[in-house]
Design an enzyme around this catalytic site. Structure first.
Site, PDB file in Angstrom:
ATOM      1  CD  GLU A 123      31.191  10.671  38.677  1.00  0.00           C
ATOM      2  OE1 GLU A 123      30.850   9.903  37.795  1.00  0.00           O
ATOM      3  OE2 GLU A 123      32.157  11.647  39.077  1.00  0.00           O
TER       4      GLU A 123
ATOM      5  CD  GLU B 151      30.595  10.439  33.594  1.00  0.00           C
ATOM      6  OE1 GLU B 151      31.550   9.641  33.695  1.00  0.00           O
ATOM      7  OE2 GLU B 151      29.731  11.364  34.434  1.00  0.00           O
TER       8      GLU B 151
END
Length: 789
Positions: free
Chosen positions: A185, A262
């Protein structure tokens, strides 16, 4: 020799070789194709389950893997935790509970593939996002950047160690690892493609030279940087609008396969906040949408487990430590039991299996839940009677500079007497401090509440000052990740107009290892105050259980030498999960460290988790009777937003200066909707870039939903798009307008704002019309009555 005899001879020859030579691996391929992933050249949809091996006792690893397969998964996704494997610099441990290679082999044994996410940064609500604490010994440390060669060299060393352990298990080598992630991320953190390229190259050189590489980001920031040779995936949460999430991604990457790397099945709990849940219905419909579109996914989490010991982290801004339970409202709960969400997913996915896949039966229950009999503690060790050898320091410094990674640290010195009351200011309390003068308790300081000052009574002569600080988890997200523990600033004694920096400290370290706790001087006199309570209990049957800590204060628990993690009476978790594999038939030993003792010397076992928040009004951003008065304030911007997903940028007519801002919402997109919701907000500097929100604090919010879900106003700058500020939705909904007031910590030059609406399929509270105020001085907040309107 006839053909039959020749055949027999060949068979005998083959069986004369060692088994390891006979069992040749099956070599396969996995790659990115046009709009699809391909396994051995054929289309393949990944249905992954995220599991974290440190959060599951090793004896339960295979049980959890089997449950994931029975839920309909074909892949297990894992993080590697650098700080777990290198707890002391240069000393690596990939054995026992840390044997990640064995975890991957168990995945392959059960006919599943594996996705590996080695970091070096992983987030995961894990202490410092997986980065090791000893990096913090370097005072000018920078992380996740090429500009700090110290960080890059040590990150590279860890990745090479990880490669040595796991690279042989790539699918191209006969293993089951189909993808390896580059960093994690990164778009939330920065836009330096050169750094990401360097991590990519390091991972390749570490031995992951054949496997498909990928990165994950959010739909709002995946395009902040580029890194060649690495596939791109997106992360988003339960109930998300799948079409909106991938809309921009498809335009930029028209031929790329789609994957939600995710898909957040629930959310994590934070101390003092409501227990987080996500409903089955919104979750399952977004998952079905992805299956209809053949979009690959990974359930984060499929089973969260427990952040045993010291490993739970924290978020910031604002500082919000995470509880030890990582139940996550996942399909498989903390104790490893399937939930309604599990069976809903299984029922859905049976119709979306890849060619050749078979959905197995749900494994039979093997670990039963038991109730531990009530435990009475018979021995006690007072903290102040068990001081280790001190370190001496002119100034108060964090624990890392005394070679301590986690736990509690005591700062002791002598302060002069005074005929008047004084104030003690402690800068950088990380994270929870108890202050004593000559052994008498003065008060506590809680970092969550930005507390830093206590009153010191007048004293005729010099007195001993003790400051006991407990670390409750390093920040694992955002720029606050450089999070040293203990006292991270000055200690100042204020006497009228005089100020004196307190110095000449004796500093005592209380680590978390069980050997330290077991070596204390216990007595049979049960005391009060900070100390350790020792007891035992006897069981005749092994099983999983929970311990009820609701009558205790704040501390940590060890059973048979295993550290169960942190507890805190404020909730929402009032219990601690105790795996049966850590218990013994017969006598079991328990030690409880409590720095803020509650009302009990006993502890009860229960069969299920207990969630209860001890509501603390100081956590609300509007005190009873307060009301914001904007009559004399003038908006610097009045705007109306389109009803579209994604960030909305609004520019001021001219740059303005101010420290305090107010966002006032006057109309929602739905005409009769009295609610306001907002996922994230950025204030733009003169150069158009977002200002840091690290030192922001909420001064006022007229309404917040903190009963059914944690939707407090600080969620608009916590950098987590999946959680939102939402005005009250339970009971009587207060009417518009709604307002939130923020203190940025200093005067800033502002050119505009950016607003991000909620990203799920729920349209409640999405902002249409608003006013934005900015000024140097605080806004007027009147005290009208003792009730909230």
């Amino acid at each position: 020799m006839n053909n039959f005899n020749r055949f027999i001879a060949i068979v005998l020859l083959l069986f004369s070789f060692p088994a390891v030579l006979r069992a040749q691996p099956v070599f396969s391929t996995f790659s990115v194709g046009k709009k699809q992933f391909e396994l051995n050249g054929k289309p393949y949809v990944i249905r992954a389950a995220e599991l974290h091996y440190p959060r599951i006792p090793r004896a339960y690893w295979e049980k959890r893997i089997k449950l994931c397969k029975a839920m309909g998964m074909n892949t297990i996704c894992i993080y590697l935790f650098w700080n777990l494997h290198e707890q002391q610099e240069g000393k690596f441990d990939f054995s026992g509970q840390n044997d990640v290679a064995e975890f991957v082999r168990l995945i392959q044994k059960n006919g599943m593939y594996c996705i590996v996410r080695p970091g070096p940064y992983v987030c995961a609500e894990w202490d410092m996002g997986g980065l090791p604490w000893w990096l913090l010994k370097k005072k000018d440390l920078e992380v996740r950047t090429l500009s700090d060669s110290h960080f890059m060299a040590r990150a590279g060393r860890f990745l090479r160690k990880a490669g040595a352990v796991l690279a042989p298990l790539q699918i191209q080598n006969g293993g089951n690892i189909i993808m390896v992630q580059v960093e994690n991320e990164y778009g939330v953190w920065g836009d330096d493609g050169h750094y990401m390229a360097a991590i990519r190259d390091t991972i390749r050189k570490a031995g992951f030279d054949k496997v498909q590489l990928f990165r994950c980001d959010w739909s709002s920031n995946f395009d902040r940087y580029e890194v060649a040779g690495v596939a791109s995936t997106l992360n988003f949460g339960a109930g998300a609008n799948v079409e909106n999430q991938f809309e921009k991604f498809r335009k930029i990457n028209p031929d790329a396969p789609l994957m939600c790397s995710e898909y957040w099945t629930g959310w994590f709990d934070q101390w003092g906040r409501p227990h987080e849940t996500r409903g089955v219905n919104s979750f399952i419909w977004s998952l079905k949408d992805m299956m209809e579109r053949k979009i690959s996914f990974s359930l984060y989490m499929a089973h969260g487990g427990t952040s045993f010991g010291q490993w739970s982290g924290a978020n910031a801004p604002w500082y919000a430590p995470t509880v030890s339970s990582y139940d996550y409202d996942a399909p498989i709960n903390e104790a490893g039991k399937p939930t309604d969400k599990f069976f809903a997913i299984r029922d859905l996915l049976k119709d979306y299996l890849n060619e050749g896949e078979v959905l197995p039966e749900v494994p039979d229950e093997q670990i039963s839940l038991i109730t531990v009999p009530q435990i009475k503690f018979t021995k006690y060790a007072a903290l102040f009677d068990n001081l280790p050898r001190p370190n001496k320091s002119k100034i108060a410094q964090p624990m890392e500079f005394f070679d301590q990674g986690w736990g509690r640290i005591l700062y002791r010195t002598t302060i002069p007497g005074s005929a008047s009351e004084r104030r003690l200011l402690i800068e950088g309390v990380h994270d929870y401090a108890l202050i004593y003068l000559d052994g008498k308790y003065l008060g506590k300081l809680d970092r969550r509440l930005n507390e830093n000052t206590v009153k010191v009574p007048k004293a005729a002569k010099a007195a001993r000052l003790d400051i006991l600080v407990e670390a409750t988890g390093r920040v694992n997200y955002g720029r606050a990740i450089i999070d040293r523990k203990g006292i991270a600033g000055k200690v100042v004694l204020k006497d009228g107009n005089k100020e004196m920096e307190v110095s000449n400290w004796n500093i005592y370290n209380f680590p978390v290892e069980s050997e330290f706790q077991e070596g204390l001087k216990f007595t049979t006199a049960i005391g009060k105050g900070p100390g350790w309570y020792q007891g035992s209990f006897t069981i005749d049957k092994i099983g999983d259980t929970y311990l009820d800590l609701s009558s205790w204060g704040k501390g940590m628990v060890w059973v048979n030498g295993y550290n169960l993690g942190r507890y805190w009476k404020i909730g929402p978790t009032q219990t601690m999960f105790l795996p049966g594999v850590w218990l013994k038939k017969g006598l079991n030993q328990i030690i409880v460290l409590d720095i803020e003792h509650g009302n009990s010397e006993r502890l009860q076992g229960v069969r299920q988790a207990i969630y209860e928040v001890v509501q603390d009004e100081s956590m609300l951003h509007r005190k009873p009777g307060e009301e914001l008065d904007l009559k004399l304030a003038k908006p610097v911007l009045t705007g109306s937003l389109p009803n579209e997903p994604g960030w909305k940028k609004v520019t001021l007519p001219a740059t303005e200066k101010g420290r305090y801002f107010c966002l006032e919402v006057t109309q929602s997109q739905s005409e009769n909707d009295p609610v306001t919701s907002l996922a994230e907000m950025e204030v733009l500097a003169a150069d158009g870039k977002p200002l840091s929100s690290l030192n922001w604090s909420v001064v006022y919010a007229d309404s917040e939903e903190v009963t059914s879900i944690g939707s407090s106003a600080d969620k608009i700058f916590d950098l987590q798009e999946s959680v939102i500020w939402q005005t009250q939705i339970t009971g009587k909904k207060p009417p518009l307008p709604h307002a939130v007031v923020i203190d940025m910590g200093r005067i800033e030059t502002v050119s505009g704002i950016r607003l991000l609406p909620r990203g799920d399929t729920n349209a409640t509270g999405i902002i249409k019309d608003f006013r934005f105020y900015l000024q140097d001085k605080p806004f007027t907040i009147k005290k009208t009555s003792g009730q909230l309107k």
